[in-house]
Scaffold this active site. Sequence first.
Site, PDB file in Angstrom:
ATOM      1  NE  ARG A   1      -6.778   4.098  -6.965  1.00  0.00           N
ATOM      2  CZ  ARG A   1      -7.819   3.503  -6.391  1.00  0.00           C
ATOM      3  NH1 ARG A   1      -8.225   3.902  -5.205  1.00  0.00           N
ATOM      4  NH2 ARG A   1      -8.434   2.513  -7.000  1.00  0.00           N
TER       5      ARG A   1
ATOM      6  NE  ARG B   1     -14.247   4.066   2.120  1.00  0.00           N
ATOM      7  CZ  ARG B   1     -13.016   4.513   1.951  1.00  0.00           C
ATOM      8  NH1 ARG B   1     -11.996   3.716   2.210  1.00  0.00           N
ATOM      9  NH2 ARG B   1     -12.790   5.732   1.532  1.00  0.00           N
TER      10      ARG B   1
ATOM     11  CE  LYS C   1      -8.636   1.967   4.503  1.00  0.00           C
ATOM     12  NZ  LYS C   1      -8.827   3.381   4.304  1.00  0.00           N
TER      13      LYS C   1
ATOM     14  CE  LYS D   1      -4.065   2.104   2.174  1.00  0.00           C
ATOM     15  NZ  LYS D   1      -3.772   3.482   1.821  1.00  0.00           N
TER      16      LYS D   1
HETATM   17  P1  ATP Z   1      -6.132   5.925   3.416  1.00  0.00           P
HETATM   18  O1  ATP Z   1      -6.845   6.988   4.165  1.00  0.00           O
HETATM   19  O2  ATP Z   1      -5.870   4.695   4.215  1.00  0.00           O
HETATM   20  O3  ATP Z   1      -4.982   6.392   2.597  1.00  0.00           O
HETATM   21  P2  ATP Z   1      -8.033   6.263   1.494  1.00  0.00           P
HETATM   22  O4  ATP Z   1      -9.218   6.695   2.265  1.00  0.00           O
HETATM   23  O5  ATP Z   1      -7.242   7.276   0.777  1.00  0.00           O
HETATM   24  O6  ATP Z   1      -7.127   5.395   2.401  1.00  0.00           O
HETATM   25  P3  ATP Z   1      -8.795   3.746   0.760  1.00  0.00           P
HETATM   26  O7  ATP Z   1      -9.716   3.259  -0.267  1.00  0.00           O
HETATM   27  O8  ATP Z   1      -9.258   3.608   2.137  1.00  0.00           O
HETATM   28  O9  ATP Z   1      -8.476   5.235   0.436  1.00  0.00           O
HETATM   29  O10 ATP Z   1      -7.408   3.033   0.607  1.00  0.00           O
HETATM   30  C1  ATP Z   1      -7.001   2.730  -0.667  1.00  0.00           C
HETATM   31  C2  ATP Z   1      -6.063   3.796  -1.155  1.00  0.00           C
HETATM   32  O11 ATP Z   1      -4.742   3.331  -1.012  1.00  0.00           O
HETATM   33  C3  ATP Z   1      -6.253   3.989  -2.612  1.00  0.00           C
HETATM   34  O12 ATP Z   1      -7.171   5.007  -2.860  1.00  0.00           O
HETATM   35  C4  ATP Z   1      -4.887   4.319  -3.144  1.00  0.00           C
HETATM   36  O13 ATP Z   1      -4.731   5.713  -3.177  1.00  0.00           O
HETATM   37  C5  ATP Z   1      -3.956   3.755  -2.111  1.00  0.00           C
HETATM   38  N1  ATP Z   1      -3.151   2.614  -2.576  1.00  0.00           N
HETATM   39  C6  ATP Z   1      -1.837   2.472  -2.384  1.00  0.00           C
HETATM   40  N2  ATP Z   1      -1.390   1.313  -2.875  1.00  0.00           N
HETATM   41  C7  ATP Z   1      -2.442   0.680  -3.422  1.00  0.00           C
HETATM   42  C8  ATP Z   1      -2.613  -0.572  -4.085  1.00  0.00           C
HETATM   43  N3  ATP Z   1      -1.594  -1.413  -4.280  1.00  0.00           N
HETATM   44  N4  ATP Z   1      -3.857  -0.888  -4.515  1.00  0.00           N
HETATM   45  C9  ATP Z   1      -4.897  -0.052  -4.316  1.00  0.00           C
HETATM   46  N5  ATP Z   1      -4.793   1.133  -3.697  1.00  0.00           N
HETATM   47  C10 ATP Z   1      -3.584   1.508  -3.240  1.00  0.00           C
END
Ligand code: ATP
Length: 551
Positions: free
Chosen positions: A252, A406, A412, A247
């Site tokens: 993104r 989600r 994660k 991760k």
């Molecule tokens: P967080 O707050 O934990 O960063 P988030 O709220 O931004 O998460 P989540 O959907 O909860 O978003 O966590 C997935 C996010 O992690 C994705 O939106 C992406 O930006 C990031 N990410 C990093 N590595 C990966 C991966 N290998 N596959 C998918 N998403 C990934």
Amino acid sequence: MRFMEFSRYCEQLEGISGRLEMIDLVSGVLPSLTDEELPIFVRFIMGRVFADWSPLKLGVGPNLLYEAVANVAGTKKEVVRETINTLGDAGLAVEQLFATKEQKVIISPEELDLIEVYRDLERMAVAGGHRSQREKTRVAERLFANARPLEGRYLSRLMLEELRIGMGEGNVRDAIAKAFAVDVSLVEHAHQAMNDLGEVALLARRGADALAEVKIELFRPVKMMLAQQGTITERIEEYGDVAVEYKYDGSRFQFHKQGDTCRIYSRRLEDVTASLPDIARLLMAATDRDVILDGEAIAIKDGRPMPFQYVIRRFRRKHRIDAMMEEIMLVPRVFDILYLDGETLIDLPLSERREKLEEVLSEHIAPQVRTADATAAEGIYAAALDLGHEGVMVKVLESRYLPGIRGRQWVKVKPGVDTIDLVVVGAEWGEGRRAGVFGSFLLACQDEGRFLTVGKVATGLSDEMLAELYALLKDRVIAQSGKEVTLEPEFVFEVGYSEIQTSPNYSSGYALRFPRFVRLREDKGAGDIETLDAVRERYRQQQNGGGAAPS
Ligand code: ATP
């Protein structure tokens, strides 16, 4: 449809609290609309003017609105502000001002039409350059000049893009399915691919086949699939073989390429191509196919990832990108493919999408390990943390790509306290050292287009951060009463907490215990925050013993 008729429906919906009754009302209206009116009505009723993927943004702040209303009502901006403060809502204030005013500036005393209103709002959105504010105010004044009091209520809320009538995506999706007698899952699927319920409603009118055939289109960004928090062992116990990836702590992006042209979109689906020439160059060189790729942009210095803040700074950068690129070079880590040479791939299982990704992209693919061995997966997690990544993502190999969802298909796994993303809807002036800036912030989750409060945060904020937040939020003040201000819901905070409690003090019915500011989520908008259902689920899990660690 007359805008007055639309306003009356809004008024009716505002008075209904039952979901089914609301869906009934809207589904009864949809079939009577023309093809031109239908998508506009569908977006308007959700408080949106443009499709979610559209680059058009209205950009009407409270100041512009107050000015236009004041000019039309023949009063001063201060009076508008005071009325809003007294009534606590811009829509009600405009309605009252228009009811008591001598509406002076009527240019053409015509009835407002839904389509005309849309065209004018579109005009406001495309007004650019340094004269844009004047042009926007002029169009807003023309609209208001023709608005009757009730229309003023909803027109002003529409301009602020918050209708407050409880018709969010879920209710509208159900209303479309009911109106045109099609399966709700088909509507949902088409929505995931098209990212615009307005156009989906048009397809629904044509029937189930039209909905089922829907395809992803290049240069129309798709919502990103999201992840839930979870553990490696529970995933492996449930699914056996899973895909484990690092991760990355970056930002993104979604990359669209057709021939020699490419565009890159941020998580909020904004076009950030101009800010990311390095990512564009690297990916253009890595494939000659037409593709939509999903990945994370990370910043690397001396072989180690740099914190998220460096990456997001680059995403926001509009000028002198070359100089900044020398300082922070971004690299892509691609983990998914959604489209290939005209084919929509989101319905294929992850394992097949991965095969295609490896076939079409020569470099920059995020490494992935497939395993059913929890110890091996834990080893990857430890390695990820050693390398400076946030943790790992555990993905179900059979899972489809679910835009905007989600779900449990992506989990994660990361260390540390539980955090929650909430939108700032109010603030309180600080005292003592914090005088002159906001010292605490009122936070809300979302439920069907409404924002419901869950607590206030005042800790974890440095003086620099408070100054930065004040600079960002001061132009977003809608109303003020004593030391408290109401803000346009726009900025998202990531907040840590020790526990979620039930509470009568906040409109969600829940409150965060010991909330603590973690960071400003510039990569997220008000549509990306936690839903009330998810808050409820966090509360439930906590009651079952899986609570958040104290912060
Ligand atoms: P967080 O707050 O934990 O960063 P988030 O709220 O931004 O998460 P989540 O959907 O909860 O978003 O966590 C997935 C996010 O992690 C994705 O939106 C992406 O930006 C990031 N990410 C990093 N590595 C990966 C991966 N290998 N596959 C998918 N998403 C990934």
